[in-house]
Scaffold this motif. Structure first.
Motif, PDB file in Angstrom:
ATOM      1  N   PRO A 195      -4.393  -7.138  -2.502  1.00 30.09           N
ATOM      2  CA  PRO A 195      -4.625  -8.228  -3.466  1.00 30.09           C
ATOM      3  C   PRO A 195      -3.869  -7.987  -4.776  1.00 30.09           C
ATOM      4  CG  PRO A 195      -6.706  -7.430  -2.535  1.00 30.09           C
ATOM      5  CD  PRO A 195      -5.639  -6.454  -2.111  1.00 30.09           C
ATOM      6  N   ASP A 196      -3.493  -9.083  -5.433  1.00 32.21           N
ATOM      7  CA  ASP A 196      -2.747  -8.998  -6.693  1.00 32.21           C
ATOM      8  C   ASP A 196      -3.480  -8.172  -7.744  1.00 32.21           C
ATOM      9  OD1 ASP A 196      -0.521 -10.427  -5.907  1.00 32.21           O
ATOM     10  OD2 ASP A 196      -1.321 -12.367  -6.575  1.00 32.21           O
ATOM     11  N   VAL A 197      -4.806  -8.242  -7.748  1.00 33.21           N
ATOM     12  CA  VAL A 197      -5.532  -7.528  -8.798  1.00 33.21           C
ATOM     13  C   VAL A 197      -5.301  -6.016  -8.692  1.00 33.21           C
ATOM     14  CG1 VAL A 197      -7.756  -7.309  -7.568  1.00 33.21           C
ATOM     15  CG2 VAL A 197      -7.724  -7.470 -10.079  1.00 33.21           C
ATOM     16  N   LEU A 246      -8.881   0.386   1.289  1.00 29.14           N
ATOM     17  CA  LEU A 246     -10.179  -0.044   1.825  1.00 29.14           C
ATOM     18  C   LEU A 246     -10.459  -1.530   1.633  1.00 29.14           C
ATOM     19  CD1 LEU A 246     -12.361   3.020   0.730  1.00 29.14           C
ATOM     20  CD2 LEU A 246     -11.441   2.518   2.992  1.00 29.14           C
ATOM     21  N   THR A 247      -9.658  -2.204   0.821  1.00 30.63           N
ATOM     22  CA  THR A 247      -9.923  -3.615   0.525  1.00 30.63           C
ATOM     23  C   THR A 247      -9.619  -4.512   1.728  1.00 30.63           C
ATOM     24  OG1 THR A 247      -9.362  -5.448  -0.948  1.00 30.63           O
ATOM     25  CG2 THR A 247      -7.570  -3.996  -0.374  1.00 30.63           C
ATOM     26  N   VAL A 286       0.814  -1.224   0.000  1.00 30.66           N
ATOM     27  CA  VAL A 286       0.000   0.000   0.000  1.00 30.66           C
ATOM     28  C   VAL A 286       0.845   1.271   0.000  1.00 30.66           C
ATOM     29  CG1 VAL A 286      -2.151  -0.951   0.916  1.00 30.66           C
ATOM     30  CG2 VAL A 286      -0.319  -0.312   2.490  1.00 30.66           C
ATOM     31  N   ASP A 287       1.947   1.235  -0.733  1.00 31.28           N
ATOM     32  CA  ASP A 287       2.662   2.490  -0.983  1.00 31.28           C
ATOM     33  C   ASP A 287       1.704   3.413  -1.721  1.00 31.28           C
ATOM     34  OD1 ASP A 287       5.052   1.705   0.098  1.00 31.28           O
ATOM     35  OD2 ASP A 287       5.929   1.057  -1.801  1.00 31.28           O
ATOM     36  N   THR A 288       1.567   4.614  -1.245  1.00 29.59           N
ATOM     37  CA  THR A 288       0.595   5.533  -1.827  1.00 29.59           C
ATOM     38  C   THR A 288       0.894   5.775  -3.307  1.00 29.59           C
ATOM     39  OG1 THR A 288       0.494   6.569   0.327  1.00 29.59           O
ATOM     40  CG2 THR A 288      -0.475   7.796  -1.496  1.00 29.59           C
TER      41      THR A 288
END
Ligand SMILES: [Zn+2]
Length: 361
Positions: A209-211, A200-201, A181-183
């Motif tokens: 997630p990979d997607v 938020l996931t 989650v690097d911005t």
């Protein structure tokens, strides 16, 4: 003119230098890795023993419906439809040991950081022997490419695993590496949306997630058109460790679809079409001889150093599935990436020879 002779010699030298590169059409390179994805499933699809084992596959009949068919060639196509259509027809797939074709880790540790170090530095350094967040001392081929004219600022990596900034040593290399989650600090609306989504996931494997890694990479590609791009997926390894074979298969299948989507984008975009080589591989294998070891890898698992490589691009002959009795090594990939772009990768450490059959006509 006195300089004539030298001038002629210089022209001759220049011609030789250019012609050895001019044969290659590749101007861009895209590398994708599927963490700990076994060659056994790549070449034979779902494994019936693991599929039938309730400890590993809770919904055995549902998962079998999606991924099982008796014929092995059809079965692998159910799991990896893009591999076993477009890549098989137009590209190359190495590592089917049942056919005698082998790809191995040269490092002896058979886990992630040493594997990724080997892929990108061409050097199975014995000192790289932990998954800890340690700044990698070895120069990698992406930073080497980033130092070449026309490529500076045109190299980027998107990873699910948050160790990649260390593996690719962003502190030293100056590469753009976006992990977990690097911005995503970009003005593009789609990248801003993905940025919100990744915070938020749910995080079934403890990282994004990979997607979302894929969409971040794809939208970055559309906005900034990098000439060397790396996408590092992670889910297959985590689900395997968790003993969730159904999720492992589903992630592999989804990643095949993302790679198909990526190739479709490449081949429908003037900047990339017919001048981009895509290479797909993994960091390490997993166990198989002792079936329960499919979950595990590392030096104690005897078959975990067995891997695979797939390649497709304008300089890659359509050989399909390689069945020749031959052994390639992971350490050869770094020089291969550089060679495809016309460069010879050199560093302060030894660099293994490139894989000629990927780019030689
Ligand atoms: Zn692992």
């Amino acid at each position: 003119m006195k300089v004539g002779k030298h001038f002629a010699a210089a022209i001759l030298f220049l011609t030789v230098a250019i012609s050895s590169n001019a044969q290659l059409k590749t101007e861009n390179i895209v590398v994708v890795t599927l963490d700990g994805m076994r060659w056994q499933e790549v070449f034979s699809g779902a494994d019936s023993a693991i599929l039938k084992n309730k400890n590993y596959t809770r919904d055995s009949s549902g998962t079998s419906k999606d991924f099982w068919i008796d014929d092995a060639a059809e079965r692998r196509k159910k799991l990896f439809p893009f591999f076993w259509s477009t890549i098989e027809t137009e590209g190359q797939l190495y590592g089917n040991r049942w056919a005698g074709n082998k790809v191995n880790n040269a490092n002896r540790y058979w886990f992630s950081y040493p594997g990724y170090n080997e892929i990108f530095t061409g050097y199975p350094d014995t000192a790289v022997n932990s998954n800890d967040k340690i700044w990698n001392k070895n120069t990698n081929v992406l930073e080497f490419i980033n130092q070449q004219k026309k490529y500076t600022g045109k190299v980027a990596a998107f990873a699910t695993w948050d160790c990649f900034p260390y593996i690719l040593n962003t502190q030293r290399s100056g590469l753009y590496v976006n992990a977990d989650v690097d911005t995503l600090k970009f003005s593009s609306p789609s990248l801003q949306l993905i940025n919100d989504m990744q915070f938020l996931t749910t995080r079934p494997i403890g990282v994004r997630p990979d997607v979302l890694t894929y969409f971040a990479a794809r939208e970055y590609m559309k906005t900034y058109q990098p000439k060397a791009l790396y996408i590092a997926f992670d889910e297959t390894d985590d689900f395997a460790h968790a003993g969730e074979y159904d999720q492992y298969l589903k992630s592999a299948h989804a990643e095949d679809a993302m790679i198909a989507d990526l190739w479709h984008y490449i081949q429908s975009t003037p900047q990339y079409k017919n001048k981009t080589t895509l290479i797909i591989t993994c960091d390490h294998g997993r166990g198989d001889k002792l079936k329960d070891n499919w979950r595990h890898h590392g030096a104690k698992i005897e078959d975990a150093g067995e891997i695979w490589i797939a390649a497709i691009g304008p300089d890659t002959k359509s050989l399909g599935e390689l069945k020749t009795d031959n052994t390639l090594y992971q350490k050869q990939l770094a020089a291969t990436f550089a060679k495809l772009l016309g460069f010879t990768f050199t560093a302060d450490h030894p660099v293994a020879e490139p894989i000629e059959s990927i780019y030689k006509n």
